[in-house]
Design a protein around this motif. Structure first.
Motif, PDB file in Angstrom:
ATOM      1  N   UNK A  27       0.806  -1.218   0.000  1.00  0.00           N
ATOM      2  CA  UNK A  27       0.000   0.000   0.000  1.00  0.00           C
ATOM      3  C   UNK A  27       0.841   1.272   0.000  1.00  0.00           C
ATOM      4  N   UNK A  29       2.282   2.692   2.651  1.00  0.00           N
ATOM      5  CA  UNK A  29       1.821   3.474   3.802  1.00  0.00           C
ATOM      6  C   UNK A  29       2.888   4.437   4.290  1.00  0.00           C
ATOM      7  N   UNK A  49      -9.727   8.837  13.652  1.00  0.00           N
ATOM      8  CA  UNK A  49      -9.572   7.909  12.539  1.00  0.00           C
ATOM      9  C   UNK A  49      -9.697   8.667  11.230  1.00  0.00           C
ATOM     10  N   UNK A  58      -7.625   2.325   2.107  1.00  0.00           N
ATOM     11  CA  UNK A  58      -7.649   1.823   3.465  1.00  0.00           C
ATOM     12  C   UNK A  58      -7.816   2.974   4.444  1.00  0.00           C
ATOM     13  N   UNK A  59      -8.149   2.631   5.672  1.00  0.00           N
ATOM     14  CA  UNK A  59      -8.284   3.648   6.711  1.00  0.00           C
ATOM     15  C   UNK A  59      -7.315   3.317   7.826  1.00  0.00           C
ATOM     16  N   UNK A  60      -7.156   4.253   8.753  1.00  0.00           N
ATOM     17  CA  UNK A  60      -6.337   3.974   9.922  1.00  0.00           C
ATOM     18  C   UNK A  60      -6.762   4.935  11.015  1.00  0.00           C
ATOM     19  N   UNK A  61      -6.084   4.885  12.130  1.00  0.00           N
ATOM     20  CA  UNK A  61      -6.458   5.757  13.230  1.00  0.00           C
ATOM     21  C   UNK A  61      -5.560   5.521  14.414  1.00  0.00           C
ATOM     22  N   UNK A  62      -5.874   6.193  15.515  1.00  0.00           N
ATOM     23  CA  UNK A  62      -5.040   6.066  16.706  1.00  0.00           C
ATOM     24  C   UNK A  62      -5.801   6.579  17.914  1.00  0.00           C
ATOM     25  N   UNK A  71       0.828   7.256  14.347  1.00  0.00           N
ATOM     26  CA  UNK A  71       0.554   5.974  13.700  1.00  0.00           C
ATOM     27  C   UNK A  71       1.856   5.531  13.030  1.00  0.00           C
ATOM     28  N   UNK A  75       1.246   0.665  10.053  1.00  0.00           N
ATOM     29  CA  UNK A  75      -0.201   0.808  10.187  1.00  0.00           C
ATOM     30  C   UNK A  75      -0.685   2.131   9.591  1.00  0.00           C
TER      31      UNK A  75
END
Lengths: 151, 320
Positions: A27, A29, A49, A58-62, A71, A75
């Motif tokens: 990806x 990232x 997020x 894609x998504x991500x968050x913390x 992050x 991730x």
């Protein structure tokens, strides 16, 4: 001694071969970090997020702690545009577990949301993660109406 | 000069030992990976057993089991027990099927004395060997944690709110799910329906049935599956994501233990949702409604994962 030297040399070569290259990331990232303030003060506890809007898949968050989040690259977010979603529990509200209680015994009403809808369910705040360049962001949430000068 | 040695020198011996050491060091990670692969295949097999159990349940009752009754009166774990050869354990349980409407007397919850012989049992079929078991007598009366969770769809546990956007910026709307729960809380009711295979319009091979979770440590309640909120997952976030899971209350989320995945507490705007999670490197096992089990990578396209979560979203799935 020549024998031992050639041995050592071959062992070193072998090591070099083995250590090789790290794993690829399909990806692409990127590491992301930032700060979150609520009416100027760091947001003590909460979560953030990122919902993909363009390019990314894609998504991500913390978790936000003391107004900061980070992050890791593994991730993190691939380059693209993301909607920022922040939520936090209003202090002093929420279900409480009585002493010696089991899950399901919580009493009270659900926690109230501290962050205005403009930063979560109706968020119109976005970030852009580029192929390169900085990935540190500042999110300044304002709940109080700005003082307007009269006249 | 004639050398006529009959022995190795010390240096030669040391070099040989060093080489053997390096070779073993090379091998060790491979051995560990092979062990994890074996545990993962056991884990996959358990998921297959559960999926087949649900199909047998469907043959008997003409619908999938209810995901959960109220907070505390039985989850799908109980419904499926007779179909994974645990009829005796299922017969011991009392009070299943009550949904939390005021009643006197209230039927026994999962954690009271009459039900503890059942809920203290670590059911092997519901446990993934890649994770370690959390249950201890000093925590939640010894009630066990497990590793498999039912699919509640692509939004959150209330299954009503459009939340988030897809990669084109469109809202992520609830598209139905194989499992739901009965609810009576704060004056609002929600009646769970046992979904039939015929309701799975998207096709049984395009819809998730079960996936994995990790057992929360130090009081964290993920995987606490005799209780409703520990027995479900949503496809709103990708597997093993860094985005925090939203748990029912602050007391369920223990971020001080680094073994626990990120979490936060739900609010009136942010309802409960939990991602599929595992201790396997790179992804999670997931069972589809047709009974097949596959390994889904953490890097799966977010839209594809959400679409896999719905039974009637009418989406065209990509590769996964």
């Amino acid at each position: 001694m020549r024998f031992q030297f050639s041995m050592l040399a071959s062992v070193l070569c072998l090591l070099g071969l083995v250590c090789g290259c790290g794993g690829g990331d399909p990806l692409g990232r990127r590491e992301v970090s930032g700060t979150v303030t609520l009416d100027g003060a760091p947001l003590a506890d909460g979560s953030i997020s990122f919902q993909p809007v363009e390019k990314s898949t894609t998504s991500s968050g913390a978790v936000i702690t003391n107004g900061a989040y980070s992050i890791s690259r593994e991730q993190g977010l691939p380059p693209g545009k993301y909607r920022v979603v922040i939520n936090a529990v209003k202090p002093g509200t929420g279900l409480q577990m009585p002493a010696g209680g089991m899950p399901g015994d919580e009493v009270g009403t659900p926690a109230e949301e501290l962050i205005p809808p403009g930063w979560n369910t109706e968020s119109e705040n976005f970030i852009e993660v580029g192929q390169s360049g900085p990935t540190e962001f500042k999110h300044e949430i304002v709940t109080k109406k700005q003082d307007k000068k009269e006249g | 000069m004639v050398r006529n040695r009959l022995a190795f020198t010390l240096v030669e011996l040391l070099v040989v030992i060093a080489i053997i050491g390096i070779l073993i060091a090379l091998l060790l990670p491979a051995v560990q990976a092979a062990r994890e692969a074996a545990r993962r295949s056991q884990c996959t097999n358990n998921l297959k057993q559960i999926a087949l159990g649900v199909h047998n349940y469907h043959d008997t009752y003409k619908a999938f089991p209810i995901g959960g009754y109220g907070c505390c009166w039985g989850t799908w774990l109980l419904g499926v027990l007779p179909f994974v050869e645990q009829q005796a354990l299922a017969d011991l349980y009392q009070g299943e099927g009550y949904d939390g409407r005021p009643a006197t007397p209230e039927p026994p919850r999962y954690g009271v004395a009459v039900n503890l012989p059942v809920t203290r049992t670590q059911v092997a079929t519901y446990t993934c060997p890649s994770d370690s078991n959390t249950a201890s007598m000093s925590l939640m009366s010894g009630v066990t944690f497990h590793n498999y969770v039912a699919n509640y769809g692509n939004t959150n546990m209330l299954m009503i709110t459009p939340l988030g956007t897809d990669t084109a910026g469109n809202p992520n709307r609830y598209g139905g799910a194989p499992f739901s729960w009965t609810w009576f809380q704060h004056g609002v009711t929600l009646d769970a329906k046992g979904i039939k295979l015929a309701d799975v319009w998207d096709g049984t091979s395009n819809t998730l049935l079960f996936s994995e979770t990790v057992q929360g440590k130090s009081g964290d309640l993920r995987g606490f599956a005799w209780w409703r909120s520990g027995s479900h997952f949503e496809t709103y976030t990708t597997p093993n994501t860094a985005a925090p899971d939203v748990l029912n209350a602050a007391s369920s989320c223990v971020m001080t233990d680094p073994a626990n995945p990120p979490c936060t507490a739900s609010t009136t705007l942010f309802h409960e949702y939990v991602a599929a999670r595992s201790r396997h490197p790179g992804g999670v096992n997931a069972a589809l409604c047709d009974g097949s089990v596959r390994f889904v990578a953490n890097t799966i396209n977010l839209d594809t994962w959400r679409w896999l979560g719905t039974i009637r979203g009418k989406e065209v799935l990509g590769q996964f």
